[in-house]
Design an enzyme around this catalytic site. Sequence first.
Site, PDB file in Angstrom:
ATOM      1  N   GLY A 220      12.897  -1.949  -1.217  1.00 38.93           N
ATOM      2  CA  GLY A 220      11.930  -1.739  -2.296  1.00 38.93           C
ATOM      3  C   GLY A 220      11.419  -3.082  -2.773  1.00 38.93           C
ATOM      4  O   GLY A 220      11.433  -4.068  -2.029  1.00 38.93           O
ATOM      5  N   SER A 221      10.988  -3.124  -4.016  1.00 43.83           N
ATOM      6  CA  SER A 221      10.336  -4.337  -4.509  1.00 43.83           C
ATOM      7  C   SER A 221      11.353  -5.433  -4.836  1.00 43.83           C
ATOM      8  O   SER A 221      12.532  -5.152  -5.106  1.00 43.83           O
ATOM      9  CB  SER A 221       9.517  -4.005  -5.759  1.00 43.83           C
ATOM     10  OG  SER A 221      10.394  -3.599  -6.781  1.00 43.83           O
ATOM     11  N   THR A 222      10.884  -6.653  -4.857  1.00 43.09           N
ATOM     12  CA  THR A 222      11.756  -7.786  -5.179  1.00 43.09           C
ATOM     13  C   THR A 222      12.290  -7.665  -6.603  1.00 43.09           C
ATOM     14  O   THR A 222      13.467  -7.939  -6.857  1.00 43.09           O
ATOM     15  CB  THR A 222      10.987  -9.109  -4.971  1.00 43.09           C
ATOM     16  OG1 THR A 222      10.648  -9.207  -3.579  1.00 43.09           O
ATOM     17  CG2 THR A 222      11.817 -10.316  -5.353  1.00 43.09           C
ATOM     18  N   ALA A 223      11.454  -7.198  -7.532  1.00 44.13           N
ATOM     19  CA  ALA A 223      11.907  -7.079  -8.929  1.00 44.13           C
ATOM     20  C   ALA A 223      13.078  -6.107  -9.027  1.00 44.13           C
ATOM     21  O   ALA A 223      14.096  -6.407  -9.679  1.00 44.13           O
ATOM     22  CB  ALA A 223      10.745  -6.615  -9.807  1.00 44.13           C
ATOM     23  N   THR A 224      12.973  -4.960  -8.370  1.00 42.06           N
ATOM     24  CA  THR A 224      14.077  -3.988  -8.416  1.00 42.06           C
ATOM     25  C   THR A 224      15.295  -4.545  -7.684  1.00 42.06           C
ATOM     26  O   THR A 224      16.439  -4.364  -8.131  1.00 42.06           O
ATOM     27  CB  THR A 224      13.640  -2.650  -7.789  1.00 42.06           C
ATOM     28  OG1 THR A 224      12.476  -2.196  -8.459  1.00 42.06           O
ATOM     29  CG2 THR A 224      14.718  -1.599  -7.924  1.00 42.06           C
ATOM     30  N   GLY A 225      15.067  -5.238  -6.588  1.00 43.84           N
ATOM     31  CA  GLY A 225      16.182  -5.839  -5.846  1.00 43.84           C
ATOM     32  C   GLY A 225      16.996  -6.767  -6.730  1.00 43.84           C
ATOM     33  O   GLY A 225      18.229  -6.744  -6.716  1.00 43.84           O
ATOM     34  N   GLU A 242      16.250  -5.411   1.440  1.00 45.58           N
ATOM     35  CA  GLU A 242      14.974  -5.471   2.169  1.00 45.58           C
ATOM     36  C   GLU A 242      13.874  -5.375   1.120  1.00 45.58           C
ATOM     37  O   GLU A 242      13.582  -4.281   0.617  1.00 45.58           O
ATOM     38  CB  GLU A 242      14.868  -4.298   3.155  1.00 45.58           C
ATOM     39  CG  GLU A 242      15.824  -4.390   4.324  1.00 45.58           C
ATOM     40  CD  GLU A 242      15.446  -5.463   5.335  1.00 45.58           C
ATOM     41  OE1 GLU A 242      14.428  -6.153   5.149  1.00 45.58           O
ATOM     42  OE2 GLU A 242      16.195  -5.618   6.312  1.00 45.58           O
ATOM     43  N   CYS A 276       5.789  -2.831   4.155  1.00 43.79           N
ATOM     44  CA  CYS A 276       6.423  -4.083   3.732  1.00 43.79           C
ATOM     45  C   CYS A 276       6.009  -5.233   4.627  1.00 43.79           C
ATOM     46  O   CYS A 276       5.616  -6.292   4.155  1.00 43.79           O
ATOM     47  CB  CYS A 276       7.935  -3.932   3.724  1.00 43.79           C
ATOM     48  SG  CYS A 276       8.602  -3.322   5.272  1.00 43.79           S
TER      49      CYS A 276
HETATM   50  P1  NAD Z   1      10.533  -0.012  -6.159  1.00 43.98           P
HETATM   51  O1  NAD Z   1      11.384  -1.230  -6.175  1.00 43.98           O
HETATM   52  O2  NAD Z   1       9.659   0.260  -7.318  1.00 43.98           O
HETATM   53  O3  NAD Z   1      11.423   1.299  -5.989  1.00 43.98           O
HETATM   54  C1  NAD Z   1      12.313   1.457  -4.901  1.00 43.98           C
HETATM   55  C2  NAD Z   1      13.470   2.359  -5.314  1.00 43.98           C
HETATM   56  O4  NAD Z   1      14.261   1.712  -6.308  1.00 43.98           O
HETATM   57  C3  NAD Z   1      13.060   3.700  -5.904  1.00 43.98           C
HETATM   58  O5  NAD Z   1      13.889   4.693  -5.328  1.00 43.98           O
HETATM   59  C4  NAD Z   1      13.333   3.536  -7.386  1.00 43.98           C
HETATM   60  O6  NAD Z   1      13.648   4.739  -8.053  1.00 43.98           O
HETATM   61  C5  NAD Z   1      14.547   2.636  -7.359  1.00 43.98           C
HETATM   62  N1  NAD Z   1      14.746   1.843  -8.584  1.00 43.98           N
HETATM   63  C6  NAD Z   1      13.809   1.410  -9.482  1.00 43.98           C
HETATM   64  N2  NAD Z   1      14.411   0.654 -10.414  1.00 43.98           N
HETATM   65  C7  NAD Z   1      15.728   0.605 -10.121  1.00 43.98           C
HETATM   66  C8  NAD Z   1      16.845  -0.054 -10.704  1.00 43.98           C
HETATM   67  N3  NAD Z   1      16.739  -0.817 -11.791  1.00 43.98           N
HETATM   68  N4  NAD Z   1      18.054   0.089 -10.093  1.00 43.98           N
HETATM   69  C9  NAD Z   1      18.193   0.825  -8.960  1.00 43.98           C
HETATM   70  N5  NAD Z   1      17.167   1.481  -8.380  1.00 43.98           N
HETATM   71  C10 NAD Z   1      15.947   1.363  -8.950  1.00 43.98           C
HETATM   72  O7  NAD Z   1       9.701  -0.127  -4.793  1.00 43.98           O
HETATM   73  P2  NAD Z   1       8.523   0.821  -4.278  1.00 43.98           P
HETATM   74  O8  NAD Z   1       7.338   0.607  -5.153  1.00 43.98           O
HETATM   75  O9  NAD Z   1       9.039   2.190  -4.061  1.00 43.98           O
HETATM   76  O10 NAD Z   1       8.249   0.185  -2.829  1.00 43.98           O
HETATM   77  C11 NAD Z   1       7.304  -0.808  -2.593  1.00 43.98           C
HETATM   78  C12 NAD Z   1       7.978  -2.156  -2.396  1.00 43.98           C
HETATM   79  O11 NAD Z   1       8.986  -2.057  -1.403  1.00 43.98           O
HETATM   80  C13 NAD Z   1       7.023  -3.216  -1.891  1.00 43.98           C
HETATM   81  O12 NAD Z   1       7.264  -4.430  -2.554  1.00 43.98           O
HETATM   82  C14 NAD Z   1       7.401  -3.369  -0.414  1.00 43.98           C
HETATM   83  O13 NAD Z   1       7.076  -4.602   0.157  1.00 43.98           O
HETATM   84  C15 NAD Z   1       8.864  -3.103  -0.472  1.00 43.98           C
HETATM   85  N6  NAD Z   1       9.362  -2.664   0.845  1.00 43.98           N
HETATM   86  C16 NAD Z   1      10.156  -3.506   1.568  1.00 43.98           C
HETATM   87  C17 NAD Z   1      10.592  -3.131   2.837  1.00 43.98           C
HETATM   88  C18 NAD Z   1      11.454  -4.035   3.680  1.00 43.98           C
HETATM   89  O14 NAD Z   1      11.979  -3.582   4.702  1.00 43.98           O
HETATM   90  N7  NAD Z   1      11.639  -5.286   3.333  1.00 43.98           N
HETATM   91  C19 NAD Z   1      10.223  -1.882   3.339  1.00 43.98           C
HETATM   92  C20 NAD Z   1       9.409  -1.046   2.562  1.00 43.98           C
HETATM   93  C21 NAD Z   1       9.000  -1.449   1.300  1.00 43.98           C
END
Ligand code: NAD
Length: 468
Positions: A220-225, A242, A276
């Site tokens: 998911g996103s870097t901020a959530t990571g 990731e 991504c």
């Molecule tokens: P996101 O980070 O908003 O959400 C991803 C997941 O995290 C969701 O299931 C969400 O409910 C959960 N989440 C949100 N806040 C959380 C928290 N505080 N603790 C735990 N879980 C939480 O990302 P998105 O908008 O769904 O996806 C888009 C992003 O993902 C883009 O930045 C994209 O580049 C990245 N991405 C990376 C890869 C990779 O392999 N590197 C692949 C696909 C997408």
Amino acid sequence: MGTYRDLLSAIAPSGDSREIKDPATGEKVANAPVHTATDLDAAVVAARAAQPTWGALSHAERSEYLNRAADAVEASAEALAELLSREQGKPLNGPNARFEVGACSAWLRATASFEMEPEVVVDDGETHAEVHYRPIGVVGAIGPWNWPMMISVWQIAPSLRMGNTVVLKPSEYTPLSVLALGAVLSQVLPKDVLHVVSGGREVGEALSAHPAIDKVMFTGSTATGKAIIRSSADTVKRVTMELGGNDAGILLDDVDPKAIAQDLFWGAFINTGQTCAAMKRLYVPDSLYDQVCDALVEVAGQMPMGNGLDENNVLGPLQNQAQFDIVARLVEAAREGGARVLVGGNPDSNATGYFYPTTLVADIDNNNPLVAEEQFGPALPIIRYSDVDEAVKMANGLDVGLGASVWSSDPARAREVAARVEAGTVWINKHGAVDPRIPFGGIKESGYGLEFGVAGLKALGVPRVISQ
Ligand code: NAD
């Protein structure tokens, strides 16, 4: 399961639920369950109880289950693709919904096929030392909305192969696809080795702090990571991150623009840019700049965008309003910065659905927000450069480093430039071509840990060294 409606009835909510709408039409797809932290606890307890038996199976036995899981995905492929298209928006055709479901079975089969033997690290007559990879326990997987099924399989397949059980939390934007995938896989997997808990970010937060979860696989996103890394700290969980990317493509001055235009296009616009490791900024030498822009405009004009269920379309809507707003804001920033919009850039404000037209932006400053931020949508900035060192410097100038690509008709020259680019993967004459046999992962703020191949399996095990 025969149709997408059969899939929906298999996952129909019994408690609280939330309406999920088709991003192309705004029409209701179905209600998805809204699980709570209590549901999560129950899933973790069940997954924990199932783990010792699952972990005691041999690799060959668990691989057999993965192959049967791939068969089950193939038997329901068309229903899964239709549900995915309705919920995520991506077209059935092109590198989209059918392609994604196909990738699910391909990854399951590939993950079943890798050799996973103990490694002998020293054997000198005096010392014999081996590294064995044991199951970690229960893996918590958290995924995004762009490739919801495929990324779930990237997390589930190696986890199960290594003897872990899994609790998966899909994105709140695309829970139906992942619940349906879970239902299909559960037809053949032993009870409780896989649970899908469908809730909002609070369920993700609870999962990443849960004392009985041993590892978090996050995409998911870097901020959530960053938030997950923080909340996993108290229990010293293992994590694979990731995260977001802002991949650069660098063209060298010996490419044939017309010959590569289609590959460049799909490198950037796969899944309507919501990928991504899509190409998110393209660096082009002065000498070829106009030719490359013209060739891309021509290809863009041949790629129909619209409702994903229409077999003609290969580009779809953005998945949600928030993502639409990000793309619109960044293209506006490009315009305000004096860039030239070659095509697109004017969404129809009366249209239904989150359609943002295919957009190519030329003569843009490298510091413009459309270049410096991740657009995650169908808007590609094309940046001019005059010497290749300058292009490499611009490509490396951001805090993220997921993928990148170098394009040249001279492989040796391309490899020399590729070696200077800061990214987890640098492709040559292609972009974003992931392969289940080849390790994949980011550097810098794009994350850490590897997926795929034997390296990906090791990331889902704990090493145990036996030394005598
Ligand atoms: P996101 O980070 O908003 O959400 C991803 C997941 O995290 C969701 O299931 C969400 O409910 C959960 N989440 C949100 N806040 C959380 C928290 N505080 N603790 C735990 N879980 C939480 O990302 P998105 O908008 O769904 O996806 C888009 C992003 O993902 C883009 O930045 C994209 O580049 C990245 N991405 C990376 C890869 C990779 O392999 N590197 C692949 C696909 C997408």
